[in-house]
Design an enzyme around this catalytic site. Structure first.
Site, PDB file in Angstrom:
ATOM      1  N   SER A 104       4.491   4.969   9.024  1.00 34.09           N
ATOM      2  CA  SER A 104       5.678   5.766   9.359  1.00 34.09           C
ATOM      3  C   SER A 104       7.006   5.051   9.092  1.00 34.09           C
ATOM      4  CB  SER A 104       5.627   6.251  10.804  1.00 34.09           C
ATOM      5  OG  SER A 104       5.481   5.156  11.640  1.00 34.09           O
ATOM      6  N   THR A 207       8.721   4.592  14.030  1.00 29.06           N
ATOM      7  CA  THR A 207       9.978   4.109  13.457  1.00 29.06           C
ATOM      8  C   THR A 207      10.320   2.729  13.977  1.00 29.06           C
ATOM      9  OG1 THR A 207      10.816   6.345  13.426  1.00 29.06           O
ATOM     10  CG2 THR A 207      12.467   4.601  13.483  1.00 29.06           C
ATOM     11  N   THR A 225      12.764   4.687   8.832  1.00 31.01           N
ATOM     12  CA  THR A 225      11.561   5.489   9.097  1.00 31.01           C
ATOM     13  C   THR A 225      11.217   6.378   7.905  1.00 31.01           C
ATOM     14  OG1 THR A 225      10.591   7.033  10.707  1.00 31.01           O
ATOM     15  CG2 THR A 225      12.840   7.477  10.054  1.00 31.01           C
ATOM     16  N   ARG A 235      13.592  17.837   5.947  1.00 31.12           N
ATOM     17  CA  ARG A 235      13.862  17.554   7.365  1.00 31.12           C
ATOM     18  C   ARG A 235      14.390  16.123   7.532  1.00 31.12           C
ATOM     19  NH1 ARG A 235      12.071  13.523  11.282  1.00 31.12           N
ATOM     20  NH2 ARG A 235      12.066  14.474  13.317  1.00 31.12           N
ATOM     21  N   THR A 258      13.363   5.916  19.263  1.00 32.99           N
ATOM     22  CA  THR A 258      12.178   6.275  18.489  1.00 32.99           C
ATOM     23  C   THR A 258      11.553   7.498  19.151  1.00 32.99           C
ATOM     24  OG1 THR A 258      10.028   5.499  17.674  1.00 32.99           O
ATOM     25  CG2 THR A 258      10.736   4.646  19.800  1.00 32.99           C
ATOM     26  N   GLY A 259      10.801   8.238  18.379  1.00 34.09           N
ATOM     27  CA  GLY A 259      10.177   9.422  18.955  1.00 34.09           C
ATOM     28  C   GLY A 259      10.635  10.673  18.236  1.00 34.09           C
TER      29      GLY A 259
HETATM   30  N1  ASP Z   1      12.455   9.249  15.202  1.00 38.47           N
HETATM   31  C1  ASP Z   1      11.720   9.476  13.989  1.00 38.47           C
HETATM   32  C2  ASP Z   1      12.022  10.847  13.454  1.00 38.47           C
HETATM   33  O1  ASP Z   1      12.051  11.793  14.226  1.00 38.47           O
HETATM   34  C3  ASP Z   1      10.251   9.373  14.133  1.00 38.47           C
HETATM   35  C4  ASP Z   1       9.721   8.188  14.858  1.00 38.47           C
HETATM   36  O2  ASP Z   1      10.354   7.591  15.734  1.00 38.47           O
HETATM   37  O3  ASP Z   1       8.583   7.844  14.545  1.00 38.47           O
HETATM   38  O4  ASP Z   1      12.160  10.982  12.274  1.00 38.47           O
END
Ligand code: ASP
Length: 349
Positions: A104, A207, A225, A235, A258-259
């Site tokens: 990722s 990320t 990321t 997106r 992150t998330g």
């Molecule tokens: N924050 C990142 C996103 O939504 C994804 C992740 O943290 O893994 O693109």
């Protein structure tokens, strides 16, 4: 287009990916702990549970997730060899961008639903300089391209084809567009059912966000990321959005996220944390308040949404908090580099 999306929304089976990602996370954790002594710049590694382990020590580097350990080590090495804090946060996450086991971050990351890997990154210095790229293809180090946007253009964010053109103009190698073996395998498996829902599970976010402070108290941060796996083409998540995935202010502190990007963008997560710290909250209190805010604004789907925040203030105090259990981060000084489990709003079980 719309009907394609909604038909896939109805076709959910979240179980198997969660299991796979949990297993992968466990494996990476074990490998990192097992190979700790071989990570350059790291003299000791231990697991801890409190975010305040090296409170007040400078320099200080924090990074999200287990890949934060080698990234921190690379950042610390950069500082030791005379690099600035912005050099350190760039160098640190470049390590993760090249990590073939990471699905990722970087070009080996999982692709979007069309089978194309697109990358997002941002970088920010405590003086307010910042740069970002989003929806970039075929560039191995989007973080360095974000730094080019910051230092060589009058802009803050450049996306898509424009970002690629900038990369070419700046002499970045343009990579062949093909999925890594790991990403290809996962994508083909996903295509069997094309299950898609923009809120994914707890373990599907990896990320790297890194924030750091040098010995003089100058702050900087970076975030990179490949975003949400199997996202819609085009997106963009929170990571390249200054104030959402990353925010740094030398007067106050720094935060990264992150998330699920959509949930973080809705509350300007990283900016919110820095502003809460400006008003006197500790980094821990600020991260907890941001998580509460995120839950309030995303309450309908919250059981499926993971988001985690990581922050430091200019005194070297540290905070971290997540929606669900499972978020962890790496914290490094010149002598130590350790993994720390974050607390979470919802508890295990
Ligand atoms: N924050 C990142 C996103 O939504 C994804 C992740 O943290 O893994 O693109």
């Amino acid at each position: 287009m719309v009907s394609l999306i909604s038909s896939n929304f109805n076709n959910l089976r979240p179980d198997s990916k969660l299991t796979r990602m949990s297993q992968r996370r466990k494996f990476i954790k074990q490998s990192l702990m097992g190979s700790a002594l071989f990570i350059p710049g790291v003299s000791s590694i231990a697991e801890a549970t409190a975010p305040s382990l090296f409170k007040g020590e400078k320099p200080l580097i924090l990074s999200t997730w287990n890949h934060g350990l080698p990234a921190n080590a690379a950042a610390v090495e950069k500082l030791k060899s005379g690099g600035s804090i912005i050099d350190a946060v760039e160098t640190g996450v470049k390590d993760t961008e090249l990590d073939l086991s990471n699905l990722s971050v970087g070009l080996q990351g999982l692709p979007d639903r069309e089978g194309i890997t697109t990358l997002d990154a941002s970088i920010m210095s405590g003086d307010g300089s910042c740069g970002a790229v989003a929806f970039v293809r075929q560039v191995k180090h989007p973080i360095s391209l974000a730094r080019v946007v910051m230092e060589k253009t009058p802009h803050v964010m450049i996306v898509g084809e424009g970002a690629k053109q900038l990369a070419i103009a700046e002499g970045f190698p343009i990579e062949k567009e093909e999925l890594s073996p790991g990403a290809k395998k996962a994508y083909l498996k996903w295509k069997e059912t094309s299950q898609y829902k923009p809120v994914i599970n707890i373990e599907n976010h990896d990320t790297i966000g890194m924030i750091g402070m040098d010995a003089k108290g100058n702050l900087a941060g970076s975030c990179t990321t490949s975003g949400l796996s199997y996202k819609m083409h085009g997106r963009v998540g929170d990571s390249p959005i200054i104030g959402a995935g990353l925010f740094v202010d030398n007067e106050v502190g720094a935060a990264t996220a992150t998330g699920l990007g959509e949930s973080i963008i809705r509350i300007c997560g990283s900016f919110l944390i820095v502003e809460l710290m400006r008003q006197g909250r500790t980094p821990q209190e600020a991260c907890e308040e941001a998580v509460r805010r995120l839950i309030a604004k995303n309450s309908k789907d919250i059981k499926d949404i993971q988001a985690g925040f990581l922050a430091m203030n200019k005194d070297g105090e540290v905070g971290a908090y997540a929606v669900h259990p499972g978020f962890n981060f790496a914290q490094a000084t010149l002598q130590n580099n350790v993994m720390i489990d974050s607390g979470s709003h919802f508890k295990k079980g």
